[in-house]
Scaffold this motif. Structure first.
Motif, PDB file in Angstrom:
ATOM      1  N   THR A 192       0.821  -1.210   0.000  1.00  0.00           N
ATOM      2  CA  THR A 192       0.000   0.000   0.000  1.00  0.00           C
ATOM      3  C   THR A 192       0.853   1.257   0.000  1.00  0.00           C
ATOM      4  O   THR A 192       0.563   2.232  -0.701  1.00  0.00           O
TER       5      THR A 192
ATOM      6  N   THR B   6      -4.465   5.312  -3.677  1.00  0.00           N
ATOM      7  CA  THR B   6      -5.256   4.115  -3.962  1.00  0.00           C
ATOM      8  C   THR B   6      -6.226   3.875  -2.824  1.00  0.00           C
ATOM      9  O   THR B   6      -6.093   4.458  -1.749  1.00  0.00           O
TER      10      THR B   6
ATOM     11  N   VAL C 249      -8.029   0.674  -0.753  1.00  0.00           N
ATOM     12  CA  VAL C 249      -8.093  -0.774  -0.501  1.00  0.00           C
ATOM     13  C   VAL C 249      -9.556  -1.193  -0.447  1.00  0.00           C
ATOM     14  O   VAL C 249     -10.365  -0.548   0.211  1.00  0.00           O
ATOM     15  N   SER C 250      -9.875  -2.268  -1.125  1.00  0.00           N
ATOM     16  CA  SER C 250     -11.254  -2.751  -1.170  1.00  0.00           C
ATOM     17  C   SER C 250     -11.687  -3.252   0.202  1.00  0.00           C
ATOM     18  O   SER C 250     -10.905  -3.868   0.939  1.00  0.00           O
TER      19      SER C 250
ATOM     20  N   VAL D 264     -11.314  -6.933   0.573  1.00  0.00           N
ATOM     21  CA  VAL D 264      -9.975  -7.417   0.943  1.00  0.00           C
ATOM     22  C   VAL D 264      -9.805  -7.381   2.451  1.00  0.00           C
ATOM     23  O   VAL D 264      -9.275  -8.306   3.075  1.00  0.00           O
TER      24      VAL D 264
ATOM     25  N   GLU E 162      -3.523 -11.275  -4.320  1.00  0.00           N
ATOM     26  CA  GLU E 162      -4.755 -10.493  -4.226  1.00  0.00           C
ATOM     27  C   GLU E 162      -4.481  -9.011  -4.382  1.00  0.00           C
ATOM     28  O   GLU E 162      -5.216  -8.278  -5.057  1.00  0.00           O
ATOM     29  N   LEU E 163      -3.373  -8.539  -3.801  1.00  0.00           N
ATOM     30  CA  LEU E 163      -3.027  -7.129  -3.932  1.00  0.00           C
ATOM     31  C   LEU E 163      -2.661  -6.762  -5.362  1.00  0.00           C
ATOM     32  O   LEU E 163      -2.981  -5.674  -5.846  1.00  0.00           O
TER      33      LEU E 163
ATOM     34  N   TYR F  68      -3.884  -8.096  -7.977  1.00  0.00           N
ATOM     35  CA  TYR F  68      -5.150  -7.993  -8.707  1.00  0.00           C
ATOM     36  C   TYR F  68      -5.834  -6.663  -8.424  1.00  0.00           C
ATOM     37  O   TYR F  68      -6.339  -5.986  -9.333  1.00  0.00           O
ATOM     38  N   GLN F  69      -5.805  -6.258  -7.150  1.00  0.00           N
ATOM     39  CA  GLN F  69      -6.395  -4.972  -6.805  1.00  0.00           C
ATOM     40  C   GLN F  69      -5.658  -3.816  -7.476  1.00  0.00           C
ATOM     41  O   GLN F  69      -6.262  -2.826  -7.904  1.00  0.00           O
TER      42      GLN F  69
ATOM     43  N   LEU G 150      -7.264  -0.984  -9.833  1.00  0.00           N
ATOM     44  CA  LEU G 150      -7.153   0.430  -9.504  1.00  0.00           C
ATOM     45  C   LEU G 150      -6.464   1.220 -10.610  1.00  0.00           C
ATOM     46  O   LEU G 150      -6.819   2.375 -10.887  1.00  0.00           O
TER      47      LEU G 150
END
Length: 1162
Positions: free
Chosen positions: A75, A84, A86-87, A90, A311-312, A314-315, A319
């Motif tokens: 992050t 950004t 964070v979802s 997540v 997973e990050l 992909y995020q 974004l």
């Protein structure tokens, strides 16, 4: 660089000493996206809090601290290039993976209250399997907790009362929820409130009903039956057999024992847990807010870190894509703004000065806003106008005089593009934006609740309106009066039709079918109309996937109105379903309801829906199933269900068989075969109900059969609709029982039917039926089989005769007069050859004694009522009467004809004409038959005809030279005494009967005495009491006395038997004491004297009858004596007598004032 919060008053050293890498920049650039939580802060603290740090610091470790560290590093790395976000999903996944269940529950509650339900959290907390323990003891502290391991229960303020179970209840009487949102209560007060056992929130009605249900269930399971009965009596307003009666649209919870085992375990020590709450300040958290668990194994940590990195990544890709689209959109909006600025006049200098302020202050001013970011629901597709504050709405550098809608979506709505910026007048002041926002914060606006969040946003596109309605309707419906909930149907349907989320659509359709607890007819029609409109709009796939499951769920609902809605929905939705579903699932649902449902109105609706299904089904393999359903519904005990079968199901099924070509090759022959089988089995007792069932089905098939004959005729192709087509006569066809049995409807139009009928009659007149297969089948196969069936039914069964007569009448009227005269009558006449040879029972030629005669007379010859038709009917009845009389055959077929025709007053004159022909006939046998037929006719003929036509004919016959003819008139005279009220006519009949009894020439006429006694026993109970007391009983006494001296034993037995039957019938009547003593009892004693010698078993019965009569006489005497004594005693008090008479003398209207005479004085 982190933004400065001028309102932050916290002096926490912990926050000041944090390393820079643990603080995430919360500054929002002017080109940020939609209003919402500040980017980079996963938990979105309140706007008035200080710039938050990441969730985990150096003194807040977790079992997967390394995994979080990776998230922090990633992050921070992304924050270096661009801000950004964070979802939330997540974060929820990480909390569940690390077993921070209570924190996840708080997050889930926050999201629910903000209207942002997260599927991951919802699925996790709605699955009871995630919280089942392997044993009743808590796990050891040194036990490693994996993702699926058992959970230590930690103290939390999130209890059952924090979840609003009644939110989606369909109970219209739900009490107002006055609970204050937890986010609005100070954290310390909440802790004290939750931890104090003396302080409890008030119990809500739905909570009481749920607890009552669980307590009653516990009592029953543990054999506390008396306690359960008492408990049920004390709560008689609740049905303890059904959980649905509680009113909560949630599954039934576990029983009390399971709840106790789950909630009764000792709490862990305080150093392992901390009380957390919604909206709690970070400074209030203890340093050890997360449990200190031993580090996990390296391989497990590596696996989790790899998953987190994947997973990050992909995020990050998502974004980046969103960033690119937003950048493009910002450029477009900036260009549009510049264009608009150039097109308008220059703004005031003060406005320009405000616009030149450093936009970095926007972030700090946002912290002073009265809007709490973390409670705001997501902006969905972003097409909203947010009115919560300037800092939330301004997403591009512009003057404060313009409030632009946020547009994070890459494809903005066209309406937004075309909408000009809204201009507001600004004062000529130089306030800083921060001061201005702080000043505006004193406005009493509230958007930190679900409703406030919805009110603060204005949807300006179709999709956003649908999303808003999908969120709001579940909260609106339970609070609308039950009597007015149908007003919500258009709103629910439009939302369910256009909403993009399948789960929301399913919820809305569930609300639609559960909108009204017991919908009446009008409300069901409204719901059905909406379902059809929904089906037309969405297509067959969504109808199958979304509407049918709602029907299936309520197929066994306890209220018949709800099951009725399901049955009607299946028929209404049939045209809009996939054809495979129509012939499989829907057909099976309706068949199940037809066989299992106990409500008549539900089965009636099922039958109608089955008829609609038969109109759309196209699978020939389903013919046998349809035929069985027809038979099953015809056998229903309810008349309304059978009526629905005849009106809807059979016509629709016949239309399908017509297309298959099996109407006259399979359907009608199958019904005829079942009728024949029924007649063969019913030689000793015919099941008339089944016969009626099959005949009614066969009668419903006459119109489609005639339509088949017309449509398959040689002239069908020559039918022309242009030109002058004469209208069809109103009486051409019998009145159809439903529009589906109207031949014009089956053909297509009355014009086409009229054109075909003209060609049909012309074809029949010239007898050109070659190649007309359907008509030849009717003439050569159907008619002979029907006539054969008619000859086998019992002629004495008036029900069977009536059913078949009505069938032939409708058959002949449908096929027309030419067809009846040229095809039907010749076949009957060929069988009914009127000669004495056809009445020879010994030779088997007894067709005139069977039901063929009355059915031909009443079903065929009465179809048309012109003069030649009436003459033909009169001639046929005269010939039958003559033939049967001369051949000494039974008269049952003639009697059946007279009974069936006599039920219609139109034919009374015609029948009297036939009987007068018998009265003046030269043969005494025919005159005897005519005299006996008068007995059947008297009951249905009005008294005027009896006096003018019947009585003179009978008096003429009573003076006939033949004694047998005179005797034959006695039953008819008796029937007149029983039914007629004219005194003159009764006196004439009485004189005629007296002449039979008192004339010396009849003293030795044994058959006459037998007929008179039989007639007296039949008409005596219903005759006028005076006639019975003064004429019948005295003459029976004389006949009984004379029979004691009868020398011929056979005659004596005959008379005694008839007397016994007559006295048995008359003993039920009220007989005066004088007549009882002078005639009834002496006559019984005379009869007993005969029976002592002839029939001892009858003598016992007569003795008991005599004893009962004597007791009645004695009781009457005692009652009269007591009555005399009471009258005498009442006369003793002369004063009372005077008062009573004076009171009676005051009455002016006896009926109106009589009730006041005996009222007690007040």
């Amino acid at each position: 660089m982190a933004s400065v919060n001028p309102f932050n008053l916290s002096d926490s050293e912990e926050e000041a000493e944090r390393p820079p890498n643990e603080t995430v920049d919360t500054e929002r650039s002017p080109s940020d996206g939609a209003p919402g939580p500040p980017l980079g802060n996963p938990f979105s603290p309140p706007a008035d809090a200080e710039p938050p740090t990441l969730l985990l610091s150096s003194n807040r470790t977790s079992p997967s601290g390394e995994g979080i560290a990776v998230s922090v590093a990633a992050t921070s790395a992304m924050a270096g290039s661009a801000d950004t976000r964070v979802s939330v999903d997540v974060i929820a996944a990480q909390l569940l993976r690390d077993q921070y269940i209570l924190t996840a529950l708080e997050l889930h509650t926050e999201l629910l209250e903000a209207g942002r339900e997260l599927p991951r959290l919802r699925d996790y907390f709605s699955n009871p399997g995630n919280f089942e323990r392997q044993s009743g003891t808590p796990p050891a502290k040194d036990q490693a907790l994996g993702p699926g391991g058992p959970l230590n229960r930690a103290g939390s303020i999130s209890t059952l009362d924090s979840l609003d179970f009644a939110r989606y209840s369909d109970d219209g009487n739900r009490e107002t929820d006055e609970r204050v949102a937890e986010s609005e209560v100070p954290s310390q007060e909440r802790k004290n409130f939750k931890s104090s056992p003396e302080i409890q929130e008030p119990r809500r009605p739905l909570e009481k009903r749920a607890l009552n249900f669980l307590v009653n269930e516990y009592l029953l399971k543990n054999e506390y039956k008396l306690s359960a009965i008492t408990f049920s009596d004390e709560n008689d307003d609740q049905d303890f057999e059904l959980w649905d009666d509680v009113g909560l649209n949630i599954p039934k919870p576990p029983d009390l024992l399971q709840l106790y085992r789950n909630c009764g375990t000792p709490l862990p020590s305080p150093r392992d847990t901390v009380d957390v709450s919604v909206g709690v300040e970070f400074g209030d958290l203890a340093g050890n807010c997360f449990p200190q668990d031993p580090p996990k194994k390296p391989d497990l940590l590596q696996q989790q870190q790899a998953e987190m990195v994947e997973e990050l990544e992909y995020q990050i890709s998502l974004l980046n894509n969103e960033k690119q689209s937003l950048a493009e959109q910002i450029k477009k909006l900036q260009s549009e703004i510049q264009t608009l600025k150039r097109s308008v006049s220059s703004p005031p200098p003060a406005t320009l000065d405000l616009g030149s302020q450093n936009t970095s202050n926007l972030s700090s001013s946002a912290t002073a806003s009265c809007t709490d970011h973390h409670s705001v629901p997501p902006t969905d597709n972003g097409q909203y106008l947010d009115i919560r504050g300037v800092s939330d709405a301004e997403t591009v550098p512009s003057s404060n005089s313009t409030q632009n809608p946020s547009q994070p979506h890459p494809q903005p709505h066209n309406k937004l593009r075309s909408r000009p910026p809204v201009q507001f007048d600004q004062p000529n002041r130089k306030l800083s934006p921060a001061f201005q926002q702080a000043l505006l914060s004193f406005c009493r606006m509230c958007s930190d609740s679900r409703l406030g969040a919805e009110v603060s946003r204005i949807a300006d596109s179709e999709e956003s309106v649908m999303l808003m309605l999908g969120r709001c309707l579940p909260h609106i419906v339970p609070n609308v009066l039950l009597a007015k909930r149908e007003e919500l149907i258009p709103l629910i349907l439009c939302t369910a039709c256009l909403h993009p989320e399948p789960k929301e659509r399913d919820q809305l359709l569930h609300i639609l079918f559960n909108l009204i607890k017991r919908p009446d007819d009008e409300q069901r029609q409204m719901i059905l109309t909406g379902c059809v409109a929904f089906a037309r709009h969405v297509g067959p796939t969504r109808v199958e996937a979304e509407l049918l499951p709602q029907c299936w769920e309520q197929i066994n609902h306890k209220y018949p109105e709800r099951r009725l809605l399901v049955a009607e929905s299946c028929g209404a939705l049939a045209p809009y379903l996939p054809k495979e579903i129509r012939s499989s699932l829907v057909l099976s649902m309706l068949q199940q309801m037809l066989t299992e449902d106990k409500a008549d109105m539900v089965r009636e609706a099922v039958v109608k829906s089955l008829g609609i299904i038969m109109g759309y089904i196209d699978d020939p393999d389903k013919y046998s199933q349809g035929f069985e359903l027809m038979l099953l519904s015809l056998g229903d005990p309810s008349e309304r269900v059978v009526s629905a079968v005849q009106q809807v199901f059979i016509p629709a099924f016949a239309a399908w068989t017509t297309e298959l070509g099996t109407l006259h090759t399979a359907l009608i022959p199958s019904l005829l075969a079942r009728i024949e089988k029924l007649l063969m089995q019913g030689e000793h007792g015919l099941d008339e109900h089944k016969l009626h069932m099959f005949l009614s089905a066969l009668q419903s098939l006459i119109p489609p059969l005639f339509a088949v004959v017309l449509q398959n005729a040689p002239f069908t192709s020559r039918a022309k609709l242009h030109g002058d087509i004469p209208a069809i006569e109103v009486t051409r066809f019998p009145r159809p029982v439903s529009p589906l049995q109207d031949v014009a409807t089956i053909i297509g139009s009355r014009e086409m039917l009229s054109a075909l009928l003209i060609l049909y009659d012309h074809q029949l007149e010239h007898e050109a039926t070659t190649g007309w297969d359907s008509l030849l089948w009717v003439v050569n196969q159907l008619l002979p089989q029907l006539i054969e069936i008619v000859s086998r039914i019992n002629v004495t069964s008036s029900t069977c005769v009536h059913e078949f007569s009505r069938f032939f009448w409708r058959f002949c009227r449908t096929f027309g007069k030419i067809f009846t005269n040229t095809k039907v009558k010749p076949q009957f006449q060929e069988i009914l050859r009127l000669s004495e040879e056809n009445v020879d029972v010994s030779a088997g030629n007894d067709i005139l004694t069977k039901a063929t005669v009355p059915i031909y007379a009443t079903g065929v010859l009465t179809c048309y009522n012109q003069d030649e038709d009436r003459k033909l009917l009169v001639g046929f009845l005269e010939d039958v009467m003559t033939t049967l009389s001369l051949s000494h055959a039974p008269l049952d077929s003639l009697k059946a004809s007279f009974v069936e025709l006599g039920a219609n007053p139109v034919y009374h004159e015609l029948l009297l004409t036939v009987l007068w022909y018998g009265v003046v006939h030269t043969s005494a046998l025919v005159r005897c038959t005519a005299a006996r037929m008068f007995e059947l006719l008297v009951k249905g003929v009005n008294e005027t005809l009896v006096a003018q036509r019947v009585a003179p004919a009978l008096i003429t016959l009573s003076s006939d030279p033949e004694i047998s003819v005179r005797i034959s008139t006695i039953p008819a005279f008796g029937t007149i005494m029983e039914t007629v009220t004219q005194k003159e006519l009764l006196e004439r009949v009485k004189m005629q009967l007296a002449s039979f009894l008192e004339d010396p020439q009849y003293q030795d006429q044994h058959s006459l005495h037998i007929e008179i006694i039989r007639t007296f026993g039949r008409v005596g109970p219903n005759a006028e009491p005076r006639f019975r007391d003064e004429f019948v009983l005295p003459h029976l006494h004389k006949l009984a006395l004379a029979n004691n001296s009868q020398a011929v034993e056979s005659k004596r037995i005959d008379i005694a038997t008839q007397l016994f039957e007559a006295y048995s019938a008359l003993s039920c009547c009220f007989i005066s004491e004088e007549v009882m003593v002078n005639h009834f009892l002496p006559g019984l004693r005379c009869l007993r004297a005969d029976m002592e010698q002839l029939s001892p078993e009858h003598e016992v019965i007569l003795s008991s009858m005599i004893k009962e009569c004597e007791i009645k006489v004695e009781n009457r005497g005692m009652a009269d004596a007591q009555g005399s004594m009471s009258i005498a005693s009442s006369l003793v008090g002369e004063d009372a007598k005077t008062k009573f008479l004076s009171k009676m003398g005051q009455l002016t209207t006896s009926g109106a004032m009589l009730a006041n005479v005996f009222q007690r004085k007040k």
